[in-house]
Design an enzyme around this catalytic site. Structure first.
Site, PDB file in Angstrom:
ATOM      1  N   ARG A  64       7.452  -4.531   7.915  1.00 43.93           N
ATOM      2  CA  ARG A  64       8.451  -4.479   6.465  1.00 43.93           C
ATOM      3  C   ARG A  64       9.275  -4.987   6.561  1.00 43.93           C
ATOM      4  NH1 ARG A  64      10.544   2.144   6.678  1.00 43.93           N
ATOM      5  NH2 ARG A  64      10.732   2.031   4.109  1.00 43.93           N
ATOM      6  N   HIS A  68      10.819  -5.812   3.034  1.00 41.07           N
ATOM      7  CA  HIS A  68      11.930  -5.076   2.345  1.00 41.07           C
ATOM      8  C   HIS A  68      13.648  -6.742   2.517  1.00 41.07           C
ATOM      9  CE1 HIS A  68      11.242  -0.775   2.480  1.00 41.07           C
ATOM     10  NE2 HIS A  68      10.284  -1.161   2.716  1.00 41.07           N
ATOM     11  N   ASP A  69      13.098  -7.851   3.536  1.00 39.50           N
ATOM     12  CA  ASP A  69      14.234  -8.715   3.574  1.00 39.50           C
ATOM     13  C   ASP A  69      13.899  -9.752   2.392  1.00 39.50           C
ATOM     14  OD1 ASP A  69      16.643 -10.304   4.157  1.00 39.50           O
ATOM     15  OD2 ASP A  69      14.725 -11.490   5.083  1.00 39.50           O
ATOM     16  N   VAL A  72      15.032  -8.990  -1.899  1.00 34.51           N
ATOM     17  CA  VAL A  72      16.675  -8.392  -2.342  1.00 34.51           C
ATOM     18  C   VAL A  72      17.135  -9.654  -1.812  1.00 34.51           C
ATOM     19  CG1 VAL A  72      17.964  -6.950  -2.353  1.00 34.51           C
ATOM     20  CG2 VAL A  72      15.963  -5.999  -1.475  1.00 34.51           C
ATOM     21  N   ASP A  76      16.650 -14.262   3.296  1.00 35.13           N
ATOM     22  CA  ASP A  76      18.030 -14.653   3.705  1.00 35.13           C
ATOM     23  C   ASP A  76      18.767 -13.865   4.458  1.00 35.13           C
ATOM     24  OD1 ASP A  76      18.504 -12.587   2.183  1.00 35.13           O
ATOM     25  OD2 ASP A  76      19.546 -13.111   0.479  1.00 35.13           O
ATOM     26  N   SER A  78      19.579 -10.694   4.415  1.00 35.35           N
ATOM     27  CA  SER A  78      20.779 -10.178   3.716  1.00 35.35           C
ATOM     28  C   SER A  78      20.311  -8.619   4.370  1.00 35.35           C
ATOM     29  CB  SER A  78      20.593  -9.961   2.815  1.00 35.35           C
ATOM     30  OG  SER A  78      19.055  -9.912   2.182  1.00 35.35           O
ATOM     31  N   ASN A  96      15.966   2.083   2.342  1.00 35.37           N
ATOM     32  CA  ASN A  96      15.717   1.528   3.743  1.00 35.37           C
ATOM     33  C   ASN A  96      15.978   2.151   4.845  1.00 35.37           C
ATOM     34  OD1 ASN A  96      14.900  -1.643   3.387  1.00 35.37           O
ATOM     35  ND2 ASN A  96      17.001  -2.244   2.600  1.00 35.37           N
ATOM     36  N   PRO A 163      10.205  -1.939  -4.420  1.00 37.33           N
ATOM     37  CA  PRO A 163       9.334  -1.849  -4.902  1.00 37.33           C
ATOM     38  C   PRO A 163       9.272   0.885  -4.783  1.00 37.33           C
ATOM     39  CG  PRO A 163       8.312  -3.771  -4.967  1.00 37.33           C
ATOM     40  CD  PRO A 163       9.753  -3.414  -4.291  1.00 37.33           C
ATOM     41  N   HIS A 193      -0.252  -2.528   4.402  1.00 40.08           N
ATOM     42  CA  HIS A 193      -0.879  -0.637   4.790  1.00 40.08           C
ATOM     43  C   HIS A 193      -1.885  -0.393   5.443  1.00 40.08           C
ATOM     44  CE1 HIS A 193       2.349   0.911   1.200  1.00 40.08           C
ATOM     45  NE2 HIS A 193       3.159   0.085   2.271  1.00 40.08           N
ATOM     46  N   ASP A 238      -3.865   4.189   6.794  1.00 36.35           N
ATOM     47  CA  ASP A 238      -4.598   4.122   7.084  1.00 36.35           C
ATOM     48  C   ASP A 238      -5.301   5.125   8.190  1.00 36.35           C
ATOM     49  OD1 ASP A 238      -7.711   3.306   7.264  1.00 36.35           O
ATOM     50  OD2 ASP A 238      -7.333   1.106   8.409  1.00 36.35           O
ATOM     51  N   THR A 241      -7.978   3.142  11.246  1.00 39.39           N
ATOM     52  CA  THR A 241      -7.795   2.704  12.062  1.00 39.39           C
ATOM     53  C   THR A 241      -6.343   1.568  12.172  1.00 39.39           C
ATOM     54  OG1 THR A 241      -8.468   0.045  10.423  1.00 39.39           O
ATOM     55  CG2 THR A 241     -10.103   1.807  12.151  1.00 39.39           C
TER      56      THR A 241
END
Length: 320
Positions: A64, A68-69, A72, A76, A78, A96, A163, A193, A238, A241
């Site tokens: 994740r 998320h890096d 944006v 990099d 950030s 975040n 998103p 996911h 899920d 599993t």
């Protein structure tokens, strides 16, 4: 200041100048560190394996973190920067708030700074760690292109616009397209996911308000995330599993048991999109192959050319 101290200060300033630059077109290569830090992949894999042995939930967390890096202003690192008087940290953005895994990246960076000082970027560490996280969950592996640089600034406002778990299909396609990713990339990447958990606030609308949902699934999830409450429990994306990287996520979508509204948005409208989900649900090897390709493609998202970059010595702060 003594003459020795002056020389040290000058050397440090020159070092910082050499390490900092304005981002250009990144030329990534899986062999980028072959000569400068040949043990980089072994170090990342070893730290990840030791950490996951203690806490298996670190794997989906690191995966994740990479998303998320990259979403944006490109991949990099950030997202790792702490706040300064000059910018607010992306860590403080609402999407975040539950992101974790920062300490794992710190540990990997510490080992690499000992072995290969000022060589391996924090953004490459996240990329490699996410690849290894998938493998440790039973998913595919791939040759990760390397050579990214680390941003010298963060974009909290950009992180606020990641998103949303409440997005519909049209919004999702638009968000991914803005980053050079098509609907097939988006559908494959959403398969991440198949592991991990979601907070109640992210799926409350889905299980309480959505009529396009399996009734027994909704009833079960409402027990830990009822309508009208400010808090609630976490639930696995899920339930079949939850800690194995497989294609069960797509089977859930077909059964109307997608946890987030943005998950279920991938299936149910008919046409080629539904056909893609059905194919992934029956052909796990096709999903695994597409996921690896999409991870490489996402990992190639570069910061804007105006972004100042460097190889950070500490992933939480810029060098100077």
């Amino acid at each position: 200041m003594s003459s020795n101290g002056s020389w040290v200060a000058l050397a440090l300033l020159l070092f910082a100048a050499l390490m900092s630059s304005v981002n250009g077109d990144q030329k990534l290569s899986a062999r980028y560190y072959d000569k400068t830090c040949p043990n980089v992949q072994r170090v990342v894999r070893t730290v990840m394996a030791n950490t996951v042995a203690r806490d298996p939930t670190v794997s989906p967390a690191i995966l994740r973190l990479f998303f998320h890096d990259c979403f944006v202003n490109g991949c990099d690192a950030s997202v790792l920067l702490d706040s300064t008087p000059f910018f607010e940290s992306e860590k403080d953005a609402v999407p975040n708030a539950s992101v974790r895994g920062y300490e794992v990246i710190d540990e990997i960076k510490s080992v690499l700074e000992h072995d290969c000082p000022a060589t391996v970027s924090c953004s490459d560490i996240i990329a490699l760690a996410s690849r290894d996280a998938v493998g440790m969950l039973g998913g595919p592996s791939w040759r990760m292109p390397l050579g990214r640089k680390d941003s010298r600034t963060a974009d909290k406002d950009g992180a606020e616009n990641l998103p949303s778990p409440h997005d519909n299909f049209t919004a999702l396609v638009s968000t991914f397209r803005e980053r050079g990713l098509n609907a097939r990339d988006m559908t494959a990447l959403s398969g991440a996911h198949t592991v991990g958990m979601a907070n109640c606030e992210n799926y409350r609308d889905r299980v309480n308000d959505d009529i396009a949902i399996d009734a027994s699934f909704a009833e079960t999830r409402r027990k830990t995330c009822p309508a009208g409450y400010s808090e609630g429990g976490m639930a696995p994306f899920d339930e079949q599993t939850p800690m194995r990287f497989d294609n069960a996520y797509y089977k859930d979508l077909i059964a109307r048991r997608g946890l987030l509204s943005s998950d279920q948005a991938l299936y149910g409208s008919g046409g080629r999109q539904d056909d893609l989900v059905k194919m992934y649900s029956t052909k796990g090897e096709v999903f695994a192959n597409d996921f690896a390709k999409a991870m490489i493609k996402m990992g190639n998202i570069s910061p804007s050319k105006e972004t100042p970059v460097e190889v950070r010595l500490n992933c939480r702060m810029v060098n100077w």
